[in-house]
Enzyme design. Structure first.
Site, mmCIF file in Angstrom:
data_model
loop_
_atom_site.group_PDB
_atom_site.id
_atom_site.type_symbol
_atom_site.label_atom_id
_atom_site.label_comp_id
_atom_site.label_asym_id
_atom_site.label_seq_id
_atom_site.Cartn_x
_atom_site.Cartn_y
_atom_site.Cartn_z
ATOM 1 C CB CYS A 132 -0.984 -0.056 1.168
ATOM 2 S SG CYS A 132 -2.384 1.056 0.971
ATOM 3 C CG HIS A 151 -3.352 -3.649 3.484
ATOM 4 N ND1 HIS A 151 -2.351 -2.995 4.149
ATOM 5 C CD2 HIS A 151 -4.045 -2.684 2.825
ATOM 6 C CE1 HIS A 151 -2.434 -1.685 3.911
ATOM 7 N NE2 HIS A 151 -3.455 -1.478 3.103
ATOM 8 C CD GLU A 202 -0.603 -5.606 5.973
ATOM 9 O OE1 GLU A 202 -0.390 -6.196 4.893
ATOM 10 O OE2 GLU A 202 -0.927 -4.408 6.050
#
Lengths: 82, 228
Positions: free
Chosen positions: B89, B205, B207
Site C-alpha cells: 500500500c 494488504h 498482513e
C-alpha cells in the site's frame, strides 16, 4: 538577491484527473455553463536567495526534478519574479 | 532468515505486519526506525518490508517524503545488492517514488477511498511470489485512496513482457474484469516486481489476512513466499 519562484504543477494531459472531473460535475450542477474541462494541480511558491534570476530558476528547477514533481504523473513550469 | 519492518511517521500497518509475521507465521522480525540507517544486521537473504499507512501525512505526494528518509537510502542500497524488499500500500507508493519500482499510484478513478475485500491472482512467471503460491484467486483486503497503478505505454509493455505483474484484480472465479478493478489501475494491476525480481510492491494488504481469528488466511502464502 531574493527571488520568488512560482511553480505550477499539473497532472499530465493524458491522465484522468478525478478531482477536476468531480469539480466539473459540481460546476455544471450549479448552473455555471460554458466550462468544458477542469484540471486541478498545485501552486508552490519558493523564496530563493540567488545571484541572478537564472540561478534562482536553476535552483527551483532542480528542486522540482528532485522532489516537488513526479514526472511520471505531473508536468511543471517555473516563473521567477523579484 | 529474518524480516525488517520500517516504521515511518504515519505508518499504521507496521504492527499488523509484525503481528502477522511473528505470531501467525513464526518469523523473526526486527522493527526499524526511519531515522536510523543501519541495516548491517541484514543479509540479502532477508527481507525488508515497507508497511502501509500515511507516511508524512501523504504530504506533497503519497510516499514522496518517506523516500528521502535515512533508512530509505539504505533500503535502496540493500535492494541494489539483491536484497528482498516488499512494500504494501503506502509501502508500494514509497517504492515507486524511490525509483525501485516503475510507475506511480494515482488517485482512484472514482474519487473515493476504497476499503473492502478484493480478489487477486498471479499469472505465473519467474518471480518468487509467482513460483511459491498456487495460481488461485486470493481474497485480500484493500484500503486506499491512491491505488490506481499507472505507467507509460512502454513501461507497461515491458512489465508485461518480463512477467513483472505479480497480481491482478479479478473476480472470485479469477476473471480479470473491469468490475473487479477497485481503483481503475491500468491492466487491473494490483502488484508488480522490479526487473531483477527482488523488489515487490502491492496495494492489497496480505498482513490483514493472516490470522485465523479474522477468518481469512489467504495473505499467509504471499508473506511465506518472501520468507525462504
Amino acid at each position: 538577491m531574493k527571488y520568488a519562484a512560482h511553480i505550477n504543477v499539473m497532472p499530465l494531459k493524458e491522465l484522468l484527473d478525478p478531482q477536476g472531473k468531480a469539480v466539473s460535475t459540481s460546476l455544471s450542477g450549479l448552473g455555471i455553463d460554458g466550462i468544458q474541462d477542469v484540471r486541478i494541480g498545485k501552486h508552490i511558491l519558493l523564496q530563493v536567495e540567488a545571484a541572478s534570476a537564472e540561478e534562482a530558476k536553476a535552483i527551483a528547477t532542480n528542486a522540482c526534478q528532485k522532489l516537488l514533481v513526479n514526472r511520471v504523473m505531473e508536468s511543471f513550469e517555473v516563473t521567477i519574479t523579484e | 532468515m529474518k524480516f525488517g519492518v520500517i516504521v515511518f511517521p504515519g505508518s499504521n500497518c507496521d504492527r499488523d505486519m509484525l503481528h502477522a509475521l511473528q505470531d501467525d507465521l513464526q518469523q523473526e522480525v526486527i522493527m526499524l526506525w526511519h531515522k536510523d540507517s543501519d541495516l548491517s544486521m541484514f543479509t540479502t537473504d532477508d527481507c525488508i518490508i515497507l508497511p502501509g499507512g500515511f507516511s508524512y501525512g501523504d504530504y506533497l505526494r503519497c510516499g514522496a517524503l518517506a523516500r528521502f528518509s535515512p533508512m530509505m537510502e539504505q533500503v535502496i542500497a540493500f535492494a541494489n545488492r539483491g536484497g528482498k524488499v516488499f512494500g504494501v500500500c503506502n509501502g508500494f507508493q514509497i517504492l515507486c517514488e524511490s525509483g525501485l519500482l516503475p510507475g506511480v499510484l494515482l488517485q482512484n478513478d472514482h474519487q473515493k477511498f476504497v476499503c473492502k475485500n478484493v480478489y487477486i491472482k498471479n499469472e505465473g512467471g519467474d518471480n518468487r511470489i509467482a513460483q511459491k503460491i498456487a495460481q488461485k484467486t486470493l481474497k485480500i483486503p484493500v484500503a486506499h485512496g491512491e491505488g490506481r497503478y499507472f505507467a507509460d505505454d512502454a513501461t507497461i509493455a515491458s512489465l508485461e513482457a518480463n512477467h513483472q505483474v505479480i497480481f491482478r484484480y479479478c473476480d472470485e472465479q479469477g476473471n480479470v474484469t473491469k468490475e473487479s478493478n477497485p481503483n481503475g489501475a491500468i491492466n487491473n494491476i494490483a502488484g508488480i516486481c522490479n526487473s531483477t525480481k527482488n523488489v515487490f510492491g502491492m496495494m492489497p494488504h496480505p498482513e490483514r489476512a493472516c490470522s485465523d481469528a479474522l477468518h481469512n488466511i489467504d495473505g499467509r502464502a504471499i508473506l511465506q513466499a518472501l520468507s525462504n
